[in-house]
Design a protein around this motif. Structure first.
Motif, PDB file in Angstrom:
ATOM      1  N   MET A   9       0.844  -1.206   0.000  1.00  0.00           N
ATOM      2  CA  MET A   9       0.000   0.000   0.000  1.00  0.00           C
ATOM      3  C   MET A   9       0.877   1.254   0.000  1.00  0.00           C
ATOM      4  O   MET A   9       0.575   2.225  -0.697  1.00  0.00           O
ATOM      5  N   GLY A  10       1.955   1.223   0.766  1.00  0.00           N
ATOM      6  CA  GLY A  10       2.874   2.359   0.781  1.00  0.00           C
ATOM      7  C   GLY A  10       3.525   2.557  -0.574  1.00  0.00           C
ATOM      8  O   GLY A  10       3.679   3.684  -1.048  1.00  0.00           O
ATOM      9  N   THR A  15       3.876   5.500  -5.677  1.00  0.00           N
ATOM     10  CA  THR A  15       3.766   5.505  -7.140  1.00  0.00           C
ATOM     11  C   THR A  15       2.734   6.528  -7.602  1.00  0.00           C
ATOM     12  O   THR A  15       2.961   7.236  -8.590  1.00  0.00           O
ATOM     13  N   GLN A  16       1.617   6.626  -6.902  1.00  0.00           N
ATOM     14  CA  GLN A  16       0.610   7.628  -7.251  1.00  0.00           C
ATOM     15  C   GLN A  16       1.192   9.032  -7.174  1.00  0.00           C
ATOM     16  O   GLN A  16       0.940   9.873  -8.034  1.00  0.00           O
ATOM     17  N   ALA A  87       4.939   6.818 -22.519  1.00  0.00           N
ATOM     18  CA  ALA A  87       6.240   6.250 -22.159  1.00  0.00           C
ATOM     19  C   ALA A  87       6.666   6.700 -20.765  1.00  0.00           C
ATOM     20  O   ALA A  87       7.124   5.885 -19.948  1.00  0.00           O
ATOM     21  N   GLU A  88       6.505   7.991 -20.493  1.00  0.00           N
ATOM     22  CA  GLU A  88       6.909   8.524 -19.190  1.00  0.00           C
ATOM     23  C   GLU A  88       6.041   7.962 -18.057  1.00  0.00           C
ATOM     24  O   GLU A  88       6.560   7.520 -17.037  1.00  0.00           O
ATOM     25  N   LEU A  89       4.736   8.005 -18.237  1.00  0.00           N
ATOM     26  CA  LEU A  89       3.843   7.519 -17.183  1.00  0.00           C
ATOM     27  C   LEU A  89       3.949   6.003 -17.036  1.00  0.00           C
ATOM     28  O   LEU A  89       3.866   5.476 -15.922  1.00  0.00           O
ATOM     29  N   GLY A  90       4.147   5.300 -18.144  1.00  0.00           N
ATOM     30  CA  GLY A  90       4.309   3.850 -18.086  1.00  0.00           C
ATOM     31  C   GLY A  90       5.552   3.446 -17.319  1.00  0.00           C
ATOM     32  O   GLY A  90       5.545   2.473 -16.567  1.00  0.00           O
ATOM     33  N   ALA A  91       6.632   4.195 -17.507  1.00  0.00           N
ATOM     34  CA  ALA A  91       7.875   3.903 -16.788  1.00  0.00           C
ATOM     35  C   ALA A  91       7.694   4.090 -15.290  1.00  0.00           C
ATOM     36  O   ALA A  91       8.163   3.275 -14.490  1.00  0.00           O
ATOM     37  N   VAL A  92       6.994   5.149 -14.904  1.00  0.00           N
ATOM     38  CA  VAL A  92       6.746   5.391 -13.478  1.00  0.00           C
ATOM     39  C   VAL A  92       5.863   4.286 -12.908  1.00  0.00           C
ATOM     40  O   VAL A  92       6.134   3.755 -11.837  1.00  0.00           O
ATOM     41  N   ASP A  95       7.878   0.939 -12.573  1.00  0.00           N
ATOM     42  CA  ASP A  95       8.837   0.953 -11.465  1.00  0.00           C
ATOM     43  C   ASP A  95       8.152   0.901 -10.106  1.00  0.00           C
ATOM     44  O   ASP A  95       8.712   0.369  -9.159  1.00  0.00           O
ATOM     45  N   GLY A  96       6.957   1.449 -10.026  1.00  0.00           N
ATOM     46  CA  GLY A  96       6.318   1.576  -8.725  1.00  0.00           C
ATOM     47  C   GLY A  96       5.387   0.459  -8.332  1.00  0.00           C
ATOM     48  O   GLY A  96       4.940   0.396  -7.193  1.00  0.00           O
ATOM     49  N   MET A  97       5.081  -0.428  -9.248  1.00  0.00           N
ATOM     50  CA  MET A  97       4.128  -1.480  -8.914  1.00  0.00           C
ATOM     51  C   MET A  97       4.795  -2.553  -8.057  1.00  0.00           C
ATOM     52  O   MET A  97       5.900  -2.992  -8.346  1.00  0.00           O
ATOM     53  N   PRO A  98       4.087  -2.982  -6.997  1.00  0.00           N
ATOM     54  CA  PRO A  98       4.640  -4.063  -6.177  1.00  0.00           C
ATOM     55  C   PRO A  98       4.668  -5.363  -6.992  1.00  0.00           C
ATOM     56  O   PRO A  98       3.896  -5.539  -7.925  1.00  0.00           O
ATOM     57  N   ASN A  99       5.571  -6.255  -6.639  1.00  0.00           N
ATOM     58  CA  ASN A  99       5.712  -7.526  -7.342  1.00  0.00           C
ATOM     59  C   ASN A  99       4.664  -8.507  -6.813  1.00  0.00           C
ATOM     60  O   ASN A  99       4.873  -9.156  -5.798  1.00  0.00           O
ATOM     61  N   ILE A 100       3.556  -8.603  -7.512  1.00  0.00           N
ATOM     62  CA  ILE A 100       2.467  -9.499  -7.121  1.00  0.00           C
ATOM     63  C   ILE A 100       2.423 -10.626  -8.151  1.00  0.00           C
ATOM     64  O   ILE A 100       2.239 -10.363  -9.337  1.00  0.00           O
ATOM     65  N   PRO A 101       2.595 -11.855  -7.712  1.00  0.00           N
ATOM     66  CA  PRO A 101       2.573 -12.967  -8.670  1.00  0.00           C
ATOM     67  C   PRO A 101       1.286 -12.981  -9.494  1.00  0.00           C
ATOM     68  O   PRO A 101       0.198 -12.788  -8.965  1.00  0.00           O
TER      69      PRO A 101
END
Length: 107
Positions: A9-10, A15-16, A87-92, A95-101
């Motif tokens: 959540m943090g 990322t937001q 491209a810019e927003l996709g990169a952010v 990078d910010g998404m947690p690794n959820i299987p």
């Protein structure tokens, strides 16, 4: 388990915030486009806000040609600005998404 959820959540909140900062920065990124002959030039922000339009005097004599040029050049500029924006927003986002299987949306 609870700590993992709080950590995710943090990370999502962070990322937001980065997404909002990137959107603001994209207001300052300028995209230029012009007709092949240089008679019409437009400048947009990467957030697709028109900043300027420059029209050569000779285009002012032919309303239909000017309209065609405007459609053509604005569409090219919007496509270019959209590409930069995504491209810019996709990169952010990536990078910010947690690794959820099973949630490999940004690969």
């Amino acid at each position: 388990m609870f700590g993992d959820i709080m950590g995710m959540m943090g990370k999502i909140k962070e990322t937001q915030q980065k997404m909002e900062e990137t959107k603001k920065r994209l207001d300052t990124v300028l995209v230029d486009e012009q007709s092949n002959d240089g008679l019409l030039k437009v400048t947009l922000t990467a957030n697709r806000e028109i900043k300027s339009v420059t029209v050569a005097d000779e285009l002012l004599e032919d309303k239909e040609q000017l309209e065609d040029y405007l459609v053509m050049v604005l569409n090219k500029a919007i496509a270019k600005a959209t590409s930069v924006n995504e491209a810019e927003l996709g990169a952010v986002a990536k990078d910010g998404m947690p690794n959820i299987p099973g949630m490999d949306m940004f690969k």
